[in-house]
Every structure is written in C-alpha cells, then in structure tokens.
Write an enzyme that holds these catalytic residues in place. Structure first.
Site, mmCIF file in Angstrom:
data_model
loop_
_atom_site.group_PDB
_atom_site.id
_atom_site.type_symbol
_atom_site.label_atom_id
_atom_site.label_comp_id
_atom_site.label_asym_id
_atom_site.label_seq_id
_atom_site.Cartn_x
_atom_site.Cartn_y
_atom_site.Cartn_z
ATOM 1 N N SER A 55 0.828 -1.210 0.000
ATOM 2 C CA SER A 55 0.000 0.000 0.000
ATOM 3 C C SER A 55 0.855 1.250 0.000
ATOM 4 O O SER A 55 1.985 1.243 0.518
ATOM 5 C CB SER A 55 -0.891 0.018 1.242
ATOM 6 O OG SER A 55 -1.496 1.280 1.384
ATOM 7 N N TYR A 107 -1.125 0.561 10.391
ATOM 8 C CA TYR A 107 -1.333 -0.124 9.106
ATOM 9 C C TYR A 107 -0.153 0.164 8.174
ATOM 10 O O TYR A 107 0.412 -0.734 7.549
ATOM 11 C CB TYR A 107 -2.655 0.364 8.500
ATOM 12 C CG TYR A 107 -2.960 -0.111 7.105
ATOM 13 C CD1 TYR A 107 -3.454 -1.390 6.883
ATOM 14 C CD2 TYR A 107 -2.778 0.735 6.001
ATOM 15 C CE1 TYR A 107 -3.762 -1.824 5.594
ATOM 16 C CE2 TYR A 107 -3.081 0.304 4.716
ATOM 17 C CZ TYR A 107 -3.570 -0.967 4.510
ATOM 18 O OH TYR A 107 -3.872 -1.387 3.246
#
Lengths: 243, 441
Positions: free
Chosen positions: A135, A148
């Site tokens: 990501s 995250y």
C-alpha cells in the site's frame, strides 16, 4: 499462470482478478476467512468460463496452520497473489493491543508466514510468481494510519528482499502498491474521485503488471509521483502536517 | 458516511443519499443492524424516486450467476446481475430472456421489483410469470424462499412491489429457447390511431408487438404509427447468410447533456426514415439482430442526457381494453394538444393481469417522455384523473410525481399491499422516497 492461489480472496480486487484469470482458463484456488462466502463466486466462474475453482479456509493470523495449509494444496500453485490486508481501527488500536496486533499480523507477520512457505517451495521448484499487494500507506508513516502503514512498509521491504533472494532461482516477485480503491475498506471515506480506482480497473492493471514481469508497480501510476513528493518533504516540515 | 446526489434515469428527482455496495449475502445484514431505513437499488433505470432514499444498498456488486441448466433453460442468479450480462451468456448457447423491457441495462432484482413487461406481454405475461423461486431477506432478517406455491403472499407482493417487501437476494427463472439471435421483423405503417389500435388485435398472434406513434400529427392522420411485430428467427430463416448469433453491437454515448429539442430532432428523423424512406410499401419484412429489435435506445448510452439537466418524466399509463381505445385517443389528444411531449409515444396491447400489485392489466398502455417544465405536474395531475376515470393506472417504475390518492384508488390491491407491508415491516426499515410520497409505508 496455470494454477493461481489467491490469499485474502474476499477482497473486491482479488475477486475481479479471479474473474480475469478464470476467463483465461486458469485454475484458481481462493483462500480466505469464512470462505463459504465465496461459493457464489465459484459457481459464477464455473458457469461463465467453465473454470475450476476451489475454496480453502485460511486465516492470516493463525500462522501455525499455514504450513499444513500450503502443503495441502495439491498440486501446488505456480502463482500466488497475496491480498491479505486489514485496515482496522487506528484510533482504537492506539490503546487496544488486540486491535493493534491484528493490524500488524494481518498485514505483515501473517503474510510473511505464508509467503515463507510459498517462497521455499518455489525456490526448490525453481519456478513461480509471487505477487504481494502492499500500500502507499507503507511509503511514509502518517499520524492517521501509521500502524497499518508500518506493517505495509515492512511487507514492501520483505517483498523487495524476497525478489532479491529468488531472482537466481527463476522465481519472480512483484510488489503492487495501490492507492485508494473503491472497495469496502474505504467505504465511508471521502477519497478524491480522480485518485480512486475501481476494483475492476485495479485488477486489470495488476494482471498487466504480472504479465509484463514488473518488479514494483504503483496503481495507478499517478501515485508514484504523489508518493515521491510526500517522501521528499523534509521531516522537520512533515511532522507538523496533519496527515 | 459519505453522501452524494443520486438520481435515476430521468434525472428527476435528485436526492442526497449514502450509497453502499454489498458484495456478499452477509453484508446485507448490516443494513438491518443500523437505525436508518434504506431502499435497495439496482442499476437506477427507473424513472423517478422508486430507488431513492437517504440510505441505499446497491446490488451492482452482488451479481453472481449461481447456476445455469442448459438443457432445461433455468437460470439462477444474485439479484444485482444485469440482463445484459445474462444475454451475453445465454444467447450464444441458444436461450433468451422470457421477458425483456426496452433496455437490457437493468438488474434481475429490478425486473422483479417492477415486474417488468416486454413486447410479448399479450402472449407471455410479465417477468413474474417466469420465476421459479426467489430468496428474500425479510425485514425480520430472515432468509425465506418463495414462489407462486410457497410463501405465495410474499412472492406476489414482491413482484411489482418496488423493493418494499425485503431484499431480493436470489432469483431462479425460466428462459426461452431460441435457434438464432435474430428477429424476423414485420413493420406495418398505419395512417391513424384507430387503425393501429385495430392492428394490435389483428396481429395478436405475433409473439412481439409494439407501436411507435407520431404525436405531432394532427387531423385525420392523428396517431399515425408504425406497428412493429417480431418472431425469433429460425436457422432456416437466416438462409445460411449470417452467423447464428450476432456480435454484441457497438454502442455510442451521448457525452454531454444536450438541449431538450435534440431528441425530438433525432426521433423525427428515425420515424420519418421509416415512414417516408425507401420503403413505399405498407408492410415491410426484415431481419433484425435481437439488440436492434429489443434495445434500439441502448445503442446510444446515456440517451437520457438528451433531455438536459432538468430531467424529464416518462408518463406511462394503462387503460382497460373495453374502454381502451377511447381512453388512449382522449389522453393522447390532450398530450398532443399541449405540445410538450416527445415526438414519439410507445403503444402496446397488454394481455391478462397477473400479480396483485403489478402495473399490467389487459388493455392498452402508452408511454412517452416529457421534459420537466414548471406547469407540467399540474397538467399530469389532470391526466391522472382521466386515466383513473377510464379505469386505468400509472406505472410506478416510471412515476416521480403521482399523488397518493391516485395510487390508492387505481391499484385495486393497494390496501392489501400496504397492510401486508405494515405486518412484515412494522418498524418501517425499508423505505423509499416513492413509498413515502405515495403513502405506501
């Protein structure tokens, strides 16, 4: 790509990729939590394309089960695409270790655990493609989602090392770095339309990157430039920003 | 939750809604766990507020095919699957939809909730006639299976029930065997409205029939029209000249909203092409692809933009057959005198009525588009009274403005429908702007 294992197959992009692969007569193994949710997908791909799809229960967090899971795939896959990911509740995770740990394990240690098994097998067989979906959040830590983000940063670094290790064994590793995607993960977030990708389009770009043997690919390409800019902001300024 | 302005095909009304896209059956349960009422929406091809609400569950990602029995012609799918996707799958394998409306860009769930009809209604009924069974997630968060034989009250109030009985999850329905993807077409010109109304009876043996009426023509040629009739072509009728199944046709798109006179210009041309074109004969036989026969407007994506940003309404009513000819004549005359309507109106003779809350009844149905203007709704209220006096009613799927008393006095089972809904959904969890406007819930 003949027999493809998709980890975290309940992701919408994963499902769109499965559609594309089924149309190209790949055999598909879908692995996910509560995998019976995917029965309609299995039926659909069979009716449309006559595709052979098998479903496996798989939980990234249950790392003890990963070895048995992988050796149970018979025959083993020649391509593995890892969509494992959990955005989680960042604010909650700041004070709740259980949530924090779930974020870290789902996005990093769990993924490493299963891909270690895959890598060892592919290295031995001297063939295979490993695709990891990381990501943009892993490119630089931001206060709103650095738990995250840090797990994804670890995953990106892991994939880079894996690619380096397996190059000589004829195993290809692709790192996919997506930006915003119009999926349930971002449902309820107001992301800019221009930068938000439809799952179908994302799957198409991933499929293209696999075929062209890319090493690292940003989808869509505009994110490469956005992240380059963000990474080049001096830390002294960056730490004052509300990101 | 993010909100956006959502509107249906006619761009009126526009409402602020939060839209979510469930992927798995289980995702729908989340809607029951929240406090805000919601409505389920398919592809938004209705012409009004039937699929609008502050909270919307879109089925567009809930679109998997569950089974397809190629020997019996039975298909089972999730409710968000589009008819266009079904056609792509089944036509090359020798099957066709049992009933199709004038666009293939609607979902199966929408077809059920509107109990859609097609050009074959007089012979083969509406969509609900061909359903084997359905799975519905009821407002009590239970999955039930229903059919004409099992949980039949639920079944019949769901067909044409505008999505108000629960979430339609899965639908199993029968398909129709075809030999080719072509339609043997017969077009008949008629010089007046009376003539075309008679032609429907005369040619009722044809499976497919519909007429386009020229609304601008006055005097003795008032209602001059083209009746279009069709049958699925057999292999023999293709004379080996074509592939059995045509390639999906290429589509054009209207990229921008156009001023509203544009569609009239386009349709005038299309109509006159047939009327005054090369063909001087009264009857014209031809072979058409199924796409061009059933979905002429689908070939122009976003044709709705032709009416401009303010939107339009599509006025569709049905009047019972015994007084139908007088009804169609009187109402069409009113519209045509006003001069606001589209150049074309679509006329069709329906067969017997099926579902208790469905729009269809044995009689003539007329549909035409009217761009929105400030005086329009008062005028349509007058038309509603005429429709009601002729014993007819308005199609809810096309409605954006009817008064509640018209609905309750023209749908014979309206009271049974509303009492059924208050029994199964006492907390009013499923609400649409339409159900509020028409005081259905």
């Amino acid at each position: 790509m003949k027999r493809v294992l998709i980890l975290g197959a309940t992701s919408e992009v994963a499902l769109s990729l499965a559609d594309l692969l089924a149309a190209k007569s790949c055999e598909i193994v879908l692995a996910a939590r509560n995998v019976q949710r995917l029965n309609p997908v299995k039926a659909d791909l069979f009716v449309r394309f006559g595709a052979k799809v098998t479903l496996y229960e798989f939980d990234a967090i249950e790392t003890d089960t990963h070895g048995e899971f992988y050796s149970g795939l018979n025959p083993p896959p020649d391509t593995v695409v890892c969509f494992l990911g959990y955005l989680g509740d960042h604010t909650k995770a700041l004070t709740d270790w259980k949530e924090c740990s779930r974020i870290l394990t789902s996005n990093y240690t769990g993924a490493v655990s299963i891909l270690n098994h895959v890598a060892n097998d592919f290295e031995k067989r001297r063939q295979g493609i490993i695709v990891g979906i990381s990501s943009v959040a892993g490119e630089r830590g931001r206060q709103s989602n650095y738990l995250y983000g840090s797990a994804k940063a670890g995953f990106t670094a892991y994939l880079s090392g894996l690619r380096n290790r397996l190059y000589k064994s004829n195993v290809h590793v692709l790192t996919v770095i997506p930006g915003f995607m119009q999926t349930k993960m971002l449902e309820g977030m107001n992301t800019p339309k221009m930068l938000t990708l439809e799952p179908k389009r994302a799957a198409l770009l991933i499929n293209k990157a696999i075929k062209s043997k890319k090493s690292v690919v940003f989808i869509s390409p505009v994110w490469k430039w956005i992240m380059l800019t963000i990474k080049n902001i001096p830390e002294g300024i960056f730490k004052r920003l509300k990101l | 939750m993010v909100s956006d302005y959502i509107t249906n095909w006619n761009n009126y009304p526009r409402e602020k809604s939060s839209l979510r896209y469930p992927v798995f059956t289980q995702d729908f349960s989340n809607f029951w766990n929240e406090n805000s009422p919601f409505i389920v929406r398919g592809n938004g091809r209705c012409y009004g507020d039937a699929s609008l609400a502050p909270s919307i569950a879109s089925t567009l990602k809930f679109n998997r095919i569950l089974s397809f029995d190629e020997t019996q012609g039975v298909l089972s799918c999730q409710s968000g699957l589009m008819l266009s996707d079904i056609l792509d799958l089944i036509v090359p394998r020798g099957w066709f939809l049992p009933v199709t409306p004038g666009t293939r860009f609607i979902t199966v769930g929408g077809a059920v909730a509107s109990d859609v009809h097609g050009k074959n209604h007089h012979k083969e009924g509406s969509f609900s006639q061909h359903i084997v069974s359905m799975k519905i997630l009821t407002p009590k968060n239970e999955v039930i299976t229903c059919s004409a034989a099992q949980n039949s009250e639920f079944f019949w109030f769901t067909c044409g029930g505008m999505g108000l009985t629960g979430i339609i999850l899965e639908v199993t329905f029968r398909l129709k065997k075809i030999e080719t993807g072509y339609i043997k077409q017969l077009q008949i010109k008629s010089g007046s409205l009376d003539e075309v109304l008679d032609l429907f009876d005369q040619f009722s043996r044809y499976t497919y029939s519909v007429a386009w009426i020229d609304c601008l023509k006055k005097g003795e040629h008032f209602g001059r029209s083209i009746l279009m009739l069709g049958e699925h072509a057999t292999v023999g009728e293709l004379n080996g000249k074509k592939d059995l199944y045509p390639d999906s046709s290429k589509t054009l798109s209207v990229p921008l909203y156009l001023p509203s006179f544009a569609l009239n210009g386009l349709s005038v041309k299309a109509f006159n092409g047939v009327f005054y074109g090369k063909n001087y004969k009264r009857e014209m036989h031809s072979l058409a692809t199924y796409e061009s026969f059933f979905y002429p407007l689908d070939a122009i994506l976003h044709w709705n933009r032709i009416y401009g940003r303010n939107g339009f309404v599509q006025y569709q009513f049905v009047v019972p057959k015994d007084r139908g000819k007088a009804g169609v004549r009187a109402i069409l005359k009113r519209i045509s005198d006003k001069g606001w309507g589209s150049f074309l109106a679509v006329l069709k003779l329906f067969g017997k009525q099926e579902g208790p809350i469905s729009f269809n009844m044995e009689g003539y149905t007329l549909a035409l588009d009217i761009p929105i203007n400030p005086k329009l709704f008062a005028f349509l209220d007058e038309l509603d009274i005429m429709v009601k006096d002729f014993g007819g009613r308005i199609y809810l799927t096309k409605d954006a403005r009817m008064k509640p008393e018209i609905f309750h006095s023209t749908y014979p089972n309206a009271a049974k429908f509303t009492s059924f809904l208050s029994r199964i959904d006492p907390e009013k969890r499923i609400i649409s702007s339409m159900s509020r406007r028409l005081a259905i819930k």
